[in-house]
Design an enzyme around this catalytic site. Structure first.
Site, short mmCIF file in Angstrom:
data_model
loop_
_atom_site.label_atom_id
_atom_site.label_comp_id
_atom_site.label_asym_id
_atom_site.label_seq_id
_atom_site.Cartn_x
_atom_site.Cartn_y
_atom_site.Cartn_z
N THR A 72 38.64 30.28 72.72
CA THR A 72 39.95 29.64 72.59
C THR A 72 39.84 28.58 71.48
O THR A 72 38.83 28.50 70.81
CB THR A 72 40.35 28.92 73.89
OG1 THR A 72 39.43 27.84 74.11
CG2 THR A 72 40.30 29.87 75.09
N ARG A 73 40.89 27.79 71.32
CA ARG A 73 40.82 26.67 70.38
C ARG A 73 40.37 25.38 71.07
O ARG A 73 40.48 24.29 70.51
CB ARG A 73 42.17 26.48 69.68
CG ARG A 73 42.50 27.62 68.70
CD ARG A 73 43.74 27.33 67.87
NE ARG A 73 44.89 27.15 68.73
CZ ARG A 73 45.53 26.01 68.93
NH1 ARG A 73 45.17 24.92 68.30
NH2 ARG A 73 46.56 25.95 69.76
N LYS A 74 39.83 25.48 72.28
CA LYS A 74 39.28 24.31 72.98
C LYS A 74 37.86 24.08 72.51
O LYS A 74 36.89 24.34 73.22
CB LYS A 74 39.34 24.54 74.49
CG LYS A 74 40.78 24.63 75.01
CD LYS A 74 40.86 24.89 76.51
CE LYS A 74 42.31 24.99 76.96
NZ LYS A 74 42.44 25.35 78.38
N THR A 75 37.74 23.58 71.28
CA THR A 75 36.44 23.41 70.64
C THR A 75 36.27 21.96 70.21
O THR A 75 37.21 21.16 70.27
CB THR A 75 36.36 24.31 69.39
OG1 THR A 75 37.44 23.94 68.52
CG2 THR A 75 36.51 25.78 69.76
N THR A 116 33.15 27.25 75.08
CA THR A 116 32.99 26.24 74.02
C THR A 116 33.04 24.81 74.55
O THR A 116 32.30 23.95 74.08
CB THR A 116 34.06 26.39 72.92
OG1 THR A 116 35.35 26.52 73.52
CG2 THR A 116 33.78 27.61 72.05
#
Lengths: 276, 276, 276, 276, 276, 276
Positions: free
Chosen positions: F124-127, F258
């Site tokens: 995901t974009r949870k980085t 992540t």
């Protein structure tokens, strides 16, 4: 300028002013920047930007380029004590270094203009890497001329160029072919070179490391070719001997005002703001 | 350093060295960088990087930090004449300014160590914005100690901090709570402050603007509290009076070696390379 | 240039050439850059740098500034197929756009020099933001003169400046006081302005939007004041009418060669490298 | 955008607008940006940002994307004359270049939609390095579709990719395995390739350099496989022939609107502000 | 921080939030950031800066460093729906990751201080490249000590250094000669090393990978040499065993709070603003 | 990557590794990077670049993406001991963090593919801000799919967008009009939304926070509309429950790989190089 100042602040602060962060709370303070010796002040605009970037209110009390006496408060700052202590050094460094240059320039300008009121005192490119624009500005504030900021400002054919080309006339010819919008100046170490450059069509001639007498002679030779050619003189000129050169020059350029002028003395006193 | 140098080159060159581009062809040249006066040389590594970045071959002929006589060729450069003429000024500016600082430092170190062989001469943060790392390096090459590069290097509680906190003991307490990995130094203007700082647990004490006699007294008081506390002395110390301070100090810090040391004199002679 | 190219590659590629990454393996390839129409080629040096930065070997087969026929292979590239496909577009964009400008310039130069062999064709600052240095270079490759790259190159007093100052003579006086190292050019829309500028000491005069007859008249007036003043002509000059202006001008400057010249047609054929 | 604009200003200004600094005082001025020819205007937002960044007040008098007649004043600017003269060129360059692109796009859109009201006119990646985002925006303002900004936007398998892979079906298979979130488009030069791509699962098919008749045939073949596949047509399409292609295409992409569209004509008249 | 945030936004957004640009108009919205689980919250200041940079109004409803229950709304945001949706992810990533670290730190601090109220829990340099300052800040918000941010903060002689030097005493001697303003810490793996380091004059000693019993013994040995030497303990310490170590340590440093702490759960609910 | 690495080195080193500079001479050393626990290794390419940038020779002994046992030496480094000690931490941080992510991904991939061999596990974009490209790469090395790197990669209409638009059908219509080259995905929380999105022409549908049973039902409904629509499932999926979801999904996306995967354990042993 904003980019420079944030880079300079980072250079001085790093990850934080740990002293201030450790010992100071959320107090408000008033700071006074004071001259420690007589000088031509410069760098106030830069110091103001430093403090403003930190969120402080600044009142400038002396004009950049004016002369101040020892003890003069040139700036007053108000706001967060933390911000003030964190940025004090950079602000003072601007003022100390730029005022040093302005003061050295002002001394030369006054001595030279006493002899020749139309003369210009110019700087050189012998400046501190990364700080040139401020050093050139300090020259202007001291009454001088910045001369070239960069190698693309003007064509200036120096001795090392001439050694490569072999002929003054050929060097000037190439320079004039290269660009119609840039002036062409030639450095001359002999009277013959000066005359050849003048005849080849140089816009300006730089007489380097000549005695005052030789400068006088070269000046006559050049002006005889074309009265509009600018004559610049350089090489070992200091306050002590500038008067001897000033009569026979349109411009005198001096390296030491940027590379060797001592800093002016300034400090900041900070006090807790009361009743705010 | 690479980033700095390309930024510094851009500052000096702008869109191109129009003189060199106009008058010089694809000749090869040899250049010699020569000292104009006796000095402790510094900046050779930086000059080498400048010339190397321009594709030139460099031979360094003197060691950074060594003493050179007038006329000594400290570096020889070989390759494209265009590249050499375009980068000459930046290389020389590094050498002239850094050698000026190294020379001023070396003079102080020698005078102080004649009295106290273990003493350190340190710089301050009174440096040219954007050029500090090179000025600090020049101090080290001159035999000195760089002191703080940045405000996050060490906690140093100065007079302006003390005015805000009100108490030396409280300021030291806050500083020690803030961090276990940083040393805590306190600036003292009186004997009482010095003693209070020592007792509060300061790692170092900076005696500011005291006479040599007062420094001697403070030194005894501090060392009596803890022999391991470092005593630093600062304020108006010059070659003339440094011997009077050196006996009663572990460190002497001096601002003028960065903000007011005159540049050393260096020039470059370029000649066309033959037989290549 | 290296900085620009990595920025331009990033603009075109983003986080990766997903097509190439998805469908191409580790094959080697050979690519040929071919002209689709006759033109004065430019941008080969830039294209070479693009491909080299991607680790490819490049052979340039035509000289930047030379004329090529349709079908000419101007460059051959060898190495990773992935790298070639990823960077093809940027390399072609350099060549197409710069060749378009060089071609338009070359046409003007040829027509004007047929009438006046010493004339210069110059560009303007009507360029694409961020791409000026390449557009100016393409002008030079087409045989033209870049004129000002930036506002600090030369003083050029235009109609809008004159409206503010009120007097040509006063504007020139201020300009000459400002700097001794920069040329001063004045834009004149009338014969009277041209004459006033010449008498005030302008180094160059730009005749804007005049008919060929009026230009001829102005040219005589100016040269009568000083034969060394440069006469530049501008305003609506195209290949069709340039011959009429060329006799009475030292420089003709033209905006459309940068803002409206059509791109030249180039493409790249890539084939798998065999037997490597 | 702010970063770009400060970089673009630096490109144009360098160390300062020396003309303006030399001859203009602290006057206030009003400037009017005027169209010199009929066009679809674009770049007003960018010009506004340029002027605002310089501290000027801006009133936009035409809408980006609208059509204007010759003589229309599209923007009025008020404030420091110095700031206005210093930033005029960059603001005009944005408007001239972007309006040129918007105008060329608008012409194509109108001609194509007369035949097929649902068609899209798209740009390509044949743009000026570093200026793509503004050129793509101008396409949108002209009623077009930007197509890929960057190589990571969509998978587009072109002839050079197919030469490397050898098989359309295999190329599409690899592309679909690579990513589930990106569309896969295939460039086809023959009817057979078009059909193979459609059957392999391509989301879109780009018919390159085909005659209108061949495009019509390919269109039928593709839509017979899947009605939802997008058909894009490209190659030598101009206002003159676009109507012939428009019926059998969902998208027509055209390179010349960015690489060869002539700039629109705009200028700025500046007058001293009275009674302020 | 401003630089980081614009870089982080660019990383997440690229050329634009195409979803939001495609489907959302100029609506106003209100967003609520809510905790999904109990945690020590951190990152609110960073999230606020993200939203503010996008032009949104932010109200912070919990204090960074405080403990929140599941369902707590920690922040409310108001303004353009587009801006909110475009920046939501970066703001949440700051809060989720920093709160995860703060929470893990807080747990350790509480367990260790139950045994030894003066102990510090410190982080390490085992952080995510480019994000260290935020991870260190989260440690502080969780009640911990950041330890070294960078290799220039403090001298810390580790096992790999000792292997190279060969002798603890010699390593400490070199370190103390290097700088008078930096603390010197030595990593000891045996009691003998610990004692040698203490006697050589280390300011702090790091006991690495020792059992609680061995730590207790080393602690006594070190404090017997000098009571002011700081004892740091490290190596495999977790909430389960920290109480066993806490009595005989001034500092306990733990890598997993930055490299392995799970993120806290936060989400944002956005609703159209009515009646505005 | 080069830019990142020099920025990351600067973050870790600051003005210099003062420990190494103080205590280490010009020795040569050999270093071995060793796994402390079983894992899927990643980050070796990045670590290699770190060491290479420091002038060290690197031999990679395990393949990025492969599984290694505790004690495996994955990399050997040779050269200046100073350079090795200075860069060790950054190299290890890359390996530890990226291997943690690759390991967590690999576990999910294996469990899901046991049920459905064609399924993709996506991130995901949870980085971590600023480190996304390395985290996404680690996912790929672990056998997963990176999903969107940035908001411009694909249109993904989420619950917050739907709240603003009000209608799934209208949102999809706007998205498809916006761009012909981007896929359109819709997040559905109910069966009705899923069906509406499918009928409106979405390319993919993301089923968020549904039970395995509801996912199965939604999957059938969607595939009945169009078999080519991609079904993605997300929300609280962990190794324990992934098998229940895997049968009825084309893609399963998971944030914790992540934001919460624990780092893998790696260390470096450095020894003086003998006999060199």
């Amino acid at each position: 300028m904003a980019d420079d100042i944030s880079r300079f602040l980072e250079e001085d602060i790093g990850d934080g002013d740990i002293t201030t962060n450790a010992v100071i709370g959320d107090q408000k303070a008033v700071g006074a920047v004071k001259a420690g010796s007589a000088c031509t002040v410069a760098g106030l605009a830069e110091a103001e930007e430093v403090f403003s970037d930190m969120g402080l209110r600044v009142k400038i009390l002396a004009k950049d380029g004016s002369t101040v006496e020892p003890g003069t408060v040139v700036m007053r700052v108000e706001g967060s004590a933390k911000a003030m202590l964190t940025s004090e050094r950079l602000a003072l460094n601007f003022i100390m270094l730029m005022s040093g240059i302005a003061t050295a320039t002002d001394t030369l300008v006054k001595r030279a203009r006493a002899v020749n009121p139309n003369i210009r005192i110019a700087g050189t490119r012998k400046t501190t890497p990364g700080f040139r624009r401020y050093e050139k500005k300090a020259i202007i504030l001291g009454g001088g001329d910045p001369h070239r900021f960069r190698l693309d400002d003007q064509i200036l054919i120096k001795d090392n160029h001439l050694k490569m080309v072999g002929s003054v006339t050929e060097a000037v010819r190439r320079a004039k072919r290269f660009s119609f919008s840039k002036k062409v100046e030639v450095e001359a170490e002999t009277l013959a070179q000066a005359e050849e450059a003048a005849k080849a069509g140089a816009d300006s001639i730089l007489l380097d490391n000549m005695s005052p007498e030789k400068v006088a002679e070269a000046y006559s030779i050049i002006k005889a070719v074309h009265s509009h050619i600018t004559v610049e003189v350089s090489g070992g000129i200091r306050p002590e001997n500038i008067a001897q050169y000033a009569k026979n020059a349109d411009v005198i350029s001096v390296g030491y005002i940027t590379h060797s002028a001592p800093a002016a003395d300034f400090s900041m006193d900070i006090e807790e703001a009361r009743g705010q």
